[in-house]
Design a protein around this motif. Structure first.
Motif, PDB file in Angstrom:
ATOM      1  N   LEU A 441       0.827  -1.204   0.000  1.00  0.00           N
ATOM      2  CA  LEU A 441       0.000   0.000   0.000  1.00  0.00           C
ATOM      3  C   LEU A 441       0.864   1.256   0.000  1.00  0.00           C
ATOM      4  N   GLY A 442       1.954   1.220   0.764  1.00  0.00           N
ATOM      5  CA  GLY A 442       2.856   2.374   0.804  1.00  0.00           C
ATOM      6  C   GLY A 442       3.435   2.676  -0.565  1.00  0.00           C
ATOM      7  N   PHE A 443       3.860   1.631  -1.279  1.00  0.00           N
ATOM      8  CA  PHE A 443       4.385   1.825  -2.628  1.00  0.00           C
ATOM      9  C   PHE A 443       3.298   2.361  -3.551  1.00  0.00           C
ATOM     10  N   GLY A 444       2.089   1.814  -3.418  1.00  0.00           N
ATOM     11  CA  GLY A 444       0.985   2.264  -4.269  1.00  0.00           C
ATOM     12  C   GLY A 444       0.636   3.720  -4.043  1.00  0.00           C
ATOM     13  N   PHE A 445       0.585   4.161  -2.786  1.00  0.00           N
ATOM     14  CA  PHE A 445       0.295   5.555  -2.489  1.00  0.00           C
ATOM     15  C   PHE A 445       1.387   6.477  -3.035  1.00  0.00           C
ATOM     16  N   CYS A 446       2.636   6.046  -2.918  1.00  0.00           N
ATOM     17  CA  CYS A 446       3.731   6.867  -3.450  1.00  0.00           C
ATOM     18  C   CYS A 446       3.605   7.036  -4.960  1.00  0.00           C
ATOM     19  N   ALA A 447       3.313   5.932  -5.657  1.00  0.00           N
ATOM     20  CA  ALA A 447       3.145   5.990  -7.109  1.00  0.00           C
ATOM     21  C   ALA A 447       1.969   6.879  -7.491  1.00  0.00           C
ATOM     22  N   TYR A 448       0.857   6.760  -6.758  1.00  0.00           N
ATOM     23  CA  TYR A 448      -0.335   7.572  -7.026  1.00  0.00           C
ATOM     24  C   TYR A 448      -0.019   9.063  -6.919  1.00  0.00           C
ATOM     25  N   ASN A 449       0.681   9.436  -5.847  1.00  0.00           N
ATOM     26  CA  ASN A 449       1.009  10.846  -5.653  1.00  0.00           C
ATOM     27  C   ASN A 449       2.024  11.344  -6.676  1.00  0.00           C
ATOM     28  N   MET A 450       2.961  10.491  -7.071  1.00  0.00           N
ATOM     29  CA  MET A 450       3.922  10.897  -8.096  1.00  0.00           C
ATOM     30  C   MET A 450       3.220  11.243  -9.397  1.00  0.00           C
ATOM     31  N   PHE A 451       2.261  10.420  -9.792  1.00  0.00           N
ATOM     32  CA  PHE A 451       1.583  10.644 -11.071  1.00  0.00           C
ATOM     33  C   PHE A 451       0.545  11.761 -10.992  1.00  0.00           C
ATOM     34  N   SER A 452       0.353  12.321  -9.792  1.00  0.00           N
ATOM     35  CA  SER A 452      -0.526  13.484  -9.647  1.00  0.00           C
ATOM     36  C   SER A 452       0.231  14.794  -9.854  1.00  0.00           C
ATOM     37  N   LEU A 453       1.555  14.718  -9.937  1.00  0.00           N
ATOM     38  CA  LEU A 453       2.364  15.923 -10.153  1.00  0.00           C
ATOM     39  C   LEU A 453       2.377  16.289 -11.633  1.00  0.00           C
ATOM     40  N   ASP A 454       2.639  17.567 -11.920  1.00  0.00           N
ATOM     41  CA  ASP A 454       2.541  18.025 -13.309  1.00  0.00           C
ATOM     42  C   ASP A 454       3.730  17.565 -14.149  1.00  0.00           C
ATOM     43  N   SER A 455       3.585  17.732 -15.452  1.00  0.00           N
ATOM     44  CA  SER A 455       4.586  17.219 -16.395  1.00  0.00           C
ATOM     45  C   SER A 455       5.928  17.927 -16.254  1.00  0.00           C
ATOM     46  N   ILE A 456       5.907  19.209 -15.899  1.00  0.00           N
ATOM     47  CA  ILE A 456       7.166  19.946 -15.739  1.00  0.00           C
ATOM     48  C   ILE A 456       7.991  19.345 -14.613  1.00  0.00           C
ATOM     49  N   THR A 457       7.319  18.967 -13.523  1.00  0.00           N
ATOM     50  CA  THR A 457       8.023  18.350 -12.402  1.00  0.00           C
ATOM     51  C   THR A 457       8.665  17.031 -12.826  1.00  0.00           C
ATOM     52  N   TRP A 458       7.957  16.266 -13.668  1.00  0.00           N
ATOM     53  CA  TRP A 458       8.516  15.011 -14.161  1.00  0.00           C
ATOM     54  C   TRP A 458       9.729  15.250 -15.066  1.00  0.00           C
ATOM     55  N   VAL A 459       9.674  16.319 -15.853  1.00  0.00           N
ATOM     56  CA  VAL A 459      10.819  16.645 -16.713  1.00  0.00           C
ATOM     57  C   VAL A 459      12.030  16.989 -15.861  1.00  0.00           C
ATOM     58  N   VAL A 460      11.821  17.810 -14.822  1.00  0.00           N
ATOM     59  CA  VAL A 460      12.915  18.171 -13.912  1.00  0.00           C
ATOM     60  C   VAL A 460      13.483  16.918 -13.251  1.00  0.00           C
ATOM     61  N   PHE A 461      12.586  16.025 -12.823  1.00  0.00           N
ATOM     62  CA  PHE A 461      13.016  14.792 -12.180  1.00  0.00           C
ATOM     63  C   PHE A 461      13.818  13.925 -13.151  1.00  0.00           C
ATOM     64  N   GLY A 462      13.348  13.836 -14.398  1.00  0.00           N
ATOM     65  CA  GLY A 462      14.053  13.048 -15.400  1.00  0.00           C
ATOM     66  C   GLY A 462      15.452  13.576 -15.668  1.00  0.00           C
ATOM     67  N   VAL A 463      15.575  14.887 -15.774  1.00  0.00           N
ATOM     68  CA  VAL A 463      16.888  15.499 -16.000  1.00  0.00           C
ATOM     69  C   VAL A 463      17.801  15.241 -14.800  1.00  0.00           C
ATOM     70  N   TRP A 464      17.233  15.392 -13.595  1.00  0.00           N
ATOM     71  CA  TRP A 464      18.020  15.160 -12.381  1.00  0.00           C
ATOM     72  C   TRP A 464      18.550  13.719 -12.337  1.00  0.00           C
ATOM     73  N   MET A 465      17.682  12.741 -12.658  1.00  0.00           N
ATOM     74  CA  MET A 465      18.097  11.352 -12.630  1.00  0.00           C
ATOM     75  C   MET A 465      19.127  11.062 -13.712  1.00  0.00           C
ATOM     76  N   ALA A 466      18.974  11.690 -14.875  1.00  0.00           N
ATOM     77  CA  ALA A 466      19.937  11.478 -15.960  1.00  0.00           C
ATOM     78  C   ALA A 466      21.322  11.970 -15.546  1.00  0.00           C
ATOM     79  N   VAL A 467      21.368  13.130 -14.912  1.00  0.00           N
ATOM     80  CA  VAL A 467      22.648  13.664 -14.426  1.00  0.00           C
ATOM     81  C   VAL A 467      23.257  12.718 -13.394  1.00  0.00           C
ATOM     82  N   GLY A 468      22.412  12.208 -12.503  1.00  0.00           N
ATOM     83  CA  GLY A 468      22.894  11.291 -11.477  1.00  0.00           C
ATOM     84  C   GLY A 468      23.449  10.003 -12.059  1.00  0.00           C
ATOM     85  N   LEU A 469      22.795   9.450 -13.072  1.00  0.00           N
ATOM     86  CA  LEU A 469      23.264   8.210 -13.684  1.00  0.00           C
ATOM     87  C   LEU A 469      24.585   8.426 -14.414  1.00  0.00           C
ATOM     88  N   VAL A 470      24.734   9.565 -15.064  1.00  0.00           N
ATOM     89  CA  VAL A 470      26.010   9.881 -15.720  1.00  0.00           C
ATOM     90  C   VAL A 470      27.131   9.922 -14.678  1.00  0.00           C
TER      91      VAL A 470
END
Length: 487
Positions: A441-470
């Motif tokens: 349930l904890g994982f499900g609630f986290c996923a639900y709230n993540m997908f409630s955030l706007d697309s710009i936030t996801w873009v920022v998150f994607g860029v942040w993760m890409a930098v981290g993986l590099v």
């Protein structure tokens, strides 16, 4: 009893294998994580924190900007139903807190969910989790510091009749050049942290008592202006608005995991960490729901749009006197400063653990023999957070923090399930009830709230993760202590 002597730096990873997949999935044994506890470059962290201090660290890191400032940004999204948004965000935090409590009692180390992931899901996932924690803690420090400046202006206006001009108190793009108050409060927190963990915890405890008193005062006065008609149109923006507000308000709950980053400085971490995490979340949730209910009852939800220092403004409106708003602003200035202090503390300890594992430079793991603190780490992190606070608007910081936190919390829930399966006989001072149900349930609630955030936030998150993986593939994977032990 686990060996508390020198950490076994050269023990090979139990996974074996030299292929890329094996290297990315190598896990750090729980026993090794615990045995290395407190050890840094040139010194050791000091075990000086009891359960009361750990609880205050958790409350100090959680109770602050989320209710004093972010409430004003969330009510326009959900209307009076923002109280439901708080409950949804609180449930998300509760399920994750249960998982944190189990892991903190079993693996009491400074790395928090980063270390839990390293022991259960492998190095790459641990790095991703640690990188999310850098986003969670580092960016939230900046967000909290920005909110602190709003209440500082309210306090200055109510006491001496002057305010810091926008050019020096707002981010570029919001009418300013630099947010000087945000910069200053981070640097003040840095000074406290450099003095030592015990000294910082004492200062934080005093500030937590002040912030709770300020919120109780608000509820007492705000209730006098309560109008039931303000709840007549309870959900004007529908369930989508409630979900959007809940995702942003999750920012209000981050910080309860800060106690888990103190695992290597707690006197009795296996016993005290689970208790501190759960007790702090109960106290914080009760205060949040009560304050939100009173605030919406005292003000029409449309009046929250564009408001700053919202709670102080409500008190001024209800009483018709500026004195009460000024008193609340004073309490908020002190209490929000405690969030900066404790969240900054958590950030430095996560990087300390990552440095000890070789995934970030050694400078973050150096410990002062005089104070028992990672001083270089503290200075670097503080300057970075101060720079963010001085130039980035609050709203952008809040959502970026929320998505990083939700991702890390989701991984913690998975880690509980994995560790239950791979190490069922490992001693646990706390167990999440009902088997795997609550972690799922904890994982499900986290996923639900993540997908409630706007697309710009996801873009920022994607860029942040890409930098981290590099960074991981160019530096961390090669410098990892587990990697060097295999050679």
């Amino acid at each position: 009893m686990l060996d508390q002597g020198a950490p076994p730096q050269n023990r090979p990873s139990p996974q074996g294998g030299t292929g890329l997949g094996s290297r990315l999935m190598r896990r750090k044994p729980v026993e090794r994580l615990v045995a290395e506890g407190g050890h840094g470059e040139g010194g050791q962290l000091r075990r000086s924190l009891g359960m009361w201090q750990l609880t205050m660290i958790s409350i100090g890191a959680t109770l602050g900007t989320g209710i004093f400032v972010v409430l004003g940004e969330s009510v326009p999204k959900a209307g009076p139903a923002v109280t439901i948004s708080f409950v949804i965000a609180g449930l998300t935090a509760l399920f994750s807190a249960l998982s944190y409590a189990e892991l903190a009692g079993s693996i009491p180390v400074a790395g928090s969910s980063y270390s839990y992931a390293y022991a259960t899901m492998g190095e790459l996932i641990a790095w991703v989790c640690g990188w999310c924690l850098v986003l969670e803690y580092g960016v939230s420090v900046a967000a909290v510091a920005v909110g602190w400046g709003e209440y500082l202006n309210e306090l200055l206006d109510g006491t001496i009749g002057v305010t810091i001009p926008d050019v020096l108190s707002s981010a570029p793009g919001e009418g300013g050049v630099i947010n000087l108050p945000g910069l200053i409060v981070v640097l003040l927190a840095m000074v406290f942290l450099l003095g030592g963990a015990k000294e910082s915890a004492t200062a934080n405890t005093i500030m937590v008592i002040v912030k709770i008193a300020a919120l109780v005062l608000f509820c007492t006065i705000g209730f006098m202006g309560f109008k039931s008609g303000n709840y007549s149109d309870f959900m004007p923006l529908g369930t989508a608005g409630v979900s959007a507000a809940a995702a942003s308000l999750f920012f209000s709950y981050i910080g309860f995991d800060a106690a888990s980053t103190a695992g290597e400085e707690a006197k009795n971490p296996q016993r005290d960490l689970p208790r501190a995490i759960m007790l702090s979340l109960v106290i914080v949730t009760a205060l949040y729901v009560l304050v939100a209910a009173v605030a919406v009852g005292a003000w029409n939800w449309k009046d929250f749009e564009g408001s700053e220092a919202t709670l102080a403004a409500i008190m001024n409106d209800v009483t018709g006197q500026s004195m009460w708003g000024t008193i609340l602003a004073a309490g908020a200035v002190i209490s929000i400063a405690s969030v900066v202090l404790t969240v900054l503390y958590g950030q430095t300890r996560v990087l300390f653990a990552m440095s000890r594992d070789g995934l970030v430079p050694k400078a973050f793991g150096k410990v002062s023999k005089k104070t028992g603190t990672p001083r270089v780490n503290t200075v670097i992190v503080s300057l970075f957070c101060a720079a963010l606070a001085s130039v980035i608007p609050l709203g952008k910081l809040v959502d970026a923090t929320s998505i990083g936190t939700l991702f890390a919390f989701g991984l913690v829930n998975i880690a509980v399930i994995v560790l239950r399966r791979t190490r069922p006989d490992m001693p646990r001072t706390f167990r999440v009830p009902l088997g795997w149900l609550f972690p799922v349930l904890g994982f499900g609630f986290c996923a639900y709230n993540m997908f409630s955030l706007d697309s710009i936030t996801w873009v920022v998150f994607g860029v942040w993760m890409a930098v981290g993986l590099v960074f991981y593939f160019l530096y961390g994977m090669r410098r990892s202590r587990l990697a060097t032990a295999e050679k």
